[in-house]
Design a protein around this motif. Structure first.
Motif, mmCIF file in Angstrom:
data_model
loop_
_atom_site.group_PDB
_atom_site.id
_atom_site.type_symbol
_atom_site.label_atom_id
_atom_site.label_comp_id
_atom_site.label_asym_id
_atom_site.label_seq_id
_atom_site.Cartn_x
_atom_site.Cartn_y
_atom_site.Cartn_z
ATOM 1 N N THR A 1 19.017 1.828 -17.217
ATOM 2 C CA THR A 1 18.676 1.473 -15.835
ATOM 3 C C THR A 1 17.294 2.002 -15.504
ATOM 4 N N VAL A 2 16.497 1.143 -14.895
ATOM 5 C CA VAL A 2 15.114 1.475 -14.565
ATOM 6 C C VAL A 2 14.821 1.053 -13.130
ATOM 7 N N ILE A 3 14.300 1.977 -12.333
ATOM 8 C CA ILE A 3 13.746 1.626 -11.023
ATOM 9 C C ILE A 3 12.303 2.098 -11.019
ATOM 10 N N LEU A 4 11.394 1.205 -10.629
ATOM 11 C CA LEU A 4 9.985 1.567 -10.516
ATOM 12 C C LEU A 4 9.521 1.256 -9.098
ATOM 13 N N PHE A 5 8.775 2.171 -8.494
ATOM 14 C CA PHE A 5 8.131 1.806 -7.224
ATOM 15 C C PHE A 5 6.743 2.410 -7.141
ATOM 16 N N ARG A 6 5.853 1.653 -6.519
ATOM 17 C CA ARG A 6 4.452 2.073 -6.390
ATOM 18 C C ARG A 6 4.164 2.333 -4.925
ATOM 19 N N LEU A 7 3.440 3.422 -4.662
ATOM 20 C CA LEU A 7 3.123 3.803 -3.287
ATOM 21 C C LEU A 7 1.715 3.387 -2.925
ATOM 22 N N GLU A 8 1.519 3.089 -1.666
ATOM 23 C CA GLU A 8 0.161 2.879 -1.184
ATOM 24 C C GLU A 8 0.010 3.537 0.169
ATOM 25 N N GLU A 9 -1.208 3.983 0.420
ATOM 26 C CA GLU A 9 -1.536 4.606 1.696
ATOM 27 C C GLU A 9 -1.927 3.484 2.640
ATOM 28 N N ILE A 10 -1.363 3.488 3.812
ATOM 29 C CA ILE A 10 -1.790 2.483 4.783
ATOM 30 C C ILE A 10 -2.255 3.182 6.044
ATOM 31 N N GLU A 11 -2.999 2.478 6.857
ATOM 32 C CA GLU A 11 -3.489 3.078 8.090
ATOM 33 C C GLU A 11 -2.368 3.172 9.091
ATOM 34 N N GLY A 12 -2.542 4.086 10.034
ATOM 35 C CA GLY A 12 -1.521 4.225 11.076
ATOM 36 C C GLY A 12 -0.783 5.512 10.868
ATOM 37 N N MET B 1 -0.360 6.857 6.310
ATOM 38 C CA MET B 1 1.018 7.090 5.881
ATOM 39 C C MET B 1 1.312 6.287 4.616
ATOM 40 N N LEU B 2 2.355 6.722 3.903
ATOM 41 C CA LEU B 2 2.662 6.088 2.618
ATOM 42 C C LEU B 2 3.754 5.038 2.751
ATOM 43 N N ARG B 3 3.564 3.986 2.018
ATOM 44 C CA ARG B 3 4.584 2.945 1.993
ATOM 45 C C ARG B 3 4.849 2.515 0.558
ATOM 46 N N VAL B 4 6.000 1.900 0.354
ATOM 47 C CA VAL B 4 6.309 1.329 -0.954
ATOM 48 C C VAL B 4 5.616 -0.027 -1.020
ATOM 49 N N ALA B 5 4.622 -0.136 -1.886
ATOM 50 C CA ALA B 5 3.858 -1.384 -1.981
ATOM 51 C C ALA B 5 4.612 -2.433 -2.797
ATOM 52 N N GLU B 6 5.257 -2.007 -3.874
ATOM 53 C CA GLU B 6 6.053 -2.945 -4.670
ATOM 54 C C GLU B 6 7.108 -2.143 -5.416
ATOM 55 N N HIS B 7 8.184 -2.811 -5.796
ATOM 56 C CA HIS B 7 9.184 -2.123 -6.610
ATOM 57 C C HIS B 7 9.856 -3.116 -7.538
ATOM 58 N N PHE B 8 10.453 -2.570 -8.600
ATOM 59 C CA PHE B 8 11.186 -3.380 -9.570
ATOM 60 C C PHE B 8 12.394 -2.575 -10.001
ATOM 61 N N GLU B 9 13.516 -3.229 -10.168
ATOM 62 C CA GLU B 9 14.698 -2.507 -10.628
ATOM 63 C C GLU B 9 15.540 -3.432 -11.500
ATOM 64 N N LYS B 10 16.130 -2.831 -12.524
ATOM 65 C CA LYS B 10 16.960 -3.625 -13.422
ATOM 66 C C LYS B 10 17.895 -2.679 -14.170
ATOM 67 N N THR B 11 19.116 -3.144 -14.382
ATOM 68 C CA THR B 11 20.039 -2.391 -15.219
ATOM 69 C C THR B 11 20.533 -3.308 -16.328
ATOM 70 N N ASP B 12 20.707 -2.729 -17.524
ATOM 71 C CA ASP B 12 21.022 -3.518 -18.707
ATOM 72 C C ASP B 12 22.130 -2.804 -19.470
ATOM 73 N N THR B 13 23.082 -3.567 -19.981
ATOM 74 C CA THR B 13 24.220 -2.957 -20.676
ATOM 75 C C THR B 13 23.801 -2.295 -21.985
#
Ligand code: MN
Length: 410
Positions: free
Chosen positions: A229-240, A1-13
């Protein structure tokens, strides 16, 4: 199954606007970007209402697409009502691009000209269609993508939340793979930085945080004419294969981890201390990247009074006291948080109290699931972090963010 391994978010004027009318929501597995419009701060209000609609979580029933669309339509209605009640906010609206990472892939709900992109094997692909004048012209072959970038009406959008009583929400599910990186962004990025350059910056950055900052820096270097505004997230496959569940696991499911589920209730002093921290936090306006109104803390539970009951009614007395304690604990539980693990063993922030109430009622709910498996932590750190100590929302969130970034020492 897929999970969010890491994410980053930031908004700037940005460099030209006085205020930031963008808002974001980032609580894995749900992410959203909203870009508000309307004078007299109405844009800020509209985008904030859009992301706040995700605060209580997605509705329980339906496909991920239906659940996202339902939140989007509810936000539309809410923004429309607020606008109708206040002449200064007439016509306010906002874009919304929201994503949910589920077992089937990444589901998206989208209105307006914010965008979702996917970077896979180094190739950047735009997943959403812009609901904008130039977007429609490009799709009909009347304009090239290059002409659209220079078009004077490029910021005119043809769909937004809040402008009408109903809204047509695009939804779809993108098949997802291990390693995919998703980018959600407002047009303050894409109007300043071309798609090819966005791809380059994403490929060359050592991690998501560096990539996100590079994108915002580049948009500002190009003029920063709009909020970014930027949101980044990376997916990873994990067992289960167990489907993600809203319920925390029974004690046995967490393996070697010390778990406090079912342990004795925290003392009233614990609850008060946590409430106090929560209140202090709410009073000091949070320097959060997302404009969000802090929830008012709930009052502390009234202590259950000891009463001298006659011997004939001990059972009734017990039920009454248990009931009072349960109600008080439930009220207090809304304002306190603790850190544990979910059914898949990921470090998770729970809202509530780490024990089961009478008659099997749970006094906690999942608030945020991190991308960090508890098994990745050292045994000593695990013991210290997953102690189910009561924390304020800010404390718990900071702690888990540090774990995600590998910034904890000791
Ligand atoms: Mn914008």
């Amino acid at each position: 199954m897929l999970r969010v391994a890491e994410h980053f978010e930031k908004t700037d004027t940005g460099r030209q606007r006085r205020a930031n009318e963008d808002s974001l929501f980032a609580r894995a597995p749900v992410f959203a970007v909203a870009d508000g419009m309307g004078g007299a701060q109405a844009g800020e209000v509209a985008s904030r209402l859009a992301v706040e609609a995700f605060e209580p979580g997605l509705p329980a029933a339906g496909t991920p697409e239906d659940r996202l669309a339902e939140v989007a339509r509810a936000a539309n209605q809410r923004i429309h009502e607020v606008a109708a009640d206040d002449a200064a906010r007439t016509g306010m609206g906002t874009t919304l691009t929201a994503a949910y990472v589920g077992d089937a892939g990444v589901s998206l709900a989208h209105v307006g000209d914010s965008r979702a992109y996917r970077l896979r094997d180094g190739v950047l692909e735009q997943l959403t269609n812009d609901h904008s004048l130039v977007g429609e012209l490009v799709r009909r072959g009347k304009l090239t993508a290059e002409e659209a970038e220079e078009h004077p009406q490029k910021s005119v959008i043809t769909r937004a939340l809040g402008v009408e009583a109903w809204v047509d929400v695009d939804t779809f599910t993108a098949p997802a793979r291990d390693g995919d990186v998703y980018l959600l962004c407002s047009d303050g990025l894409t109007s300043m930085v071309g798609e090819a350059r966005v791809g380059e910056l994403l490929r060359s950055a050592p991690d998501l945080a560096a990539a996100g900052r590079a994108l915002i820096d580049e948009a500002n270097a190009e003029g920063g004419r709009d909020n970014i505004t930027v949101i980044l997230f990376r997916l990873e496959e994990i067992e289960g294969t167990a489907p993600a569940t809203a319920e925390p696991p029974p004690a046995a499911a967490t393996g070697d981890q010390p778990t406090a589920l079912g342990q004795s209730a925290p003392s009233q002093a614990d609850v008060r201390a946590a409430l106090h921290r929560q209140q202090a936090e709410a009073a000091a306006a949070p320097a959060a990247v997302t404009p969000r109104s802090p929830r008012p803390p709930r009052p502390a539970p009234a202590p259950a009074k000891r009463r001298r009951w006659r011997r004939v009614v001990p059972a009734l007395a017990t039920i009454a006291v248990v009931g009072l304690v349960a109600v008080g604990a439930w009220m207090a539980s809304r304002a306190v948080y603790f850190v544990g693990t979910d059914a898949q063993g990921f470090v998770t922030v729970y809202r509530g109290l780490p024990y089961d109430g009478p008659f099997g009622a749970e006094l906690y709910e999942q608030y945020y699931v991190s991308g960090v498996p508890a098994a990745d932590l050292s045994a000593a750190r695990r013991k210290k972090l997953l102690d189910h100590q009561l924390r304020s929302r800010g404390d718990a969130a900071d702690l888990v963010r540090k774990i995600e970034r590998g910034q904890l020492d000791g």
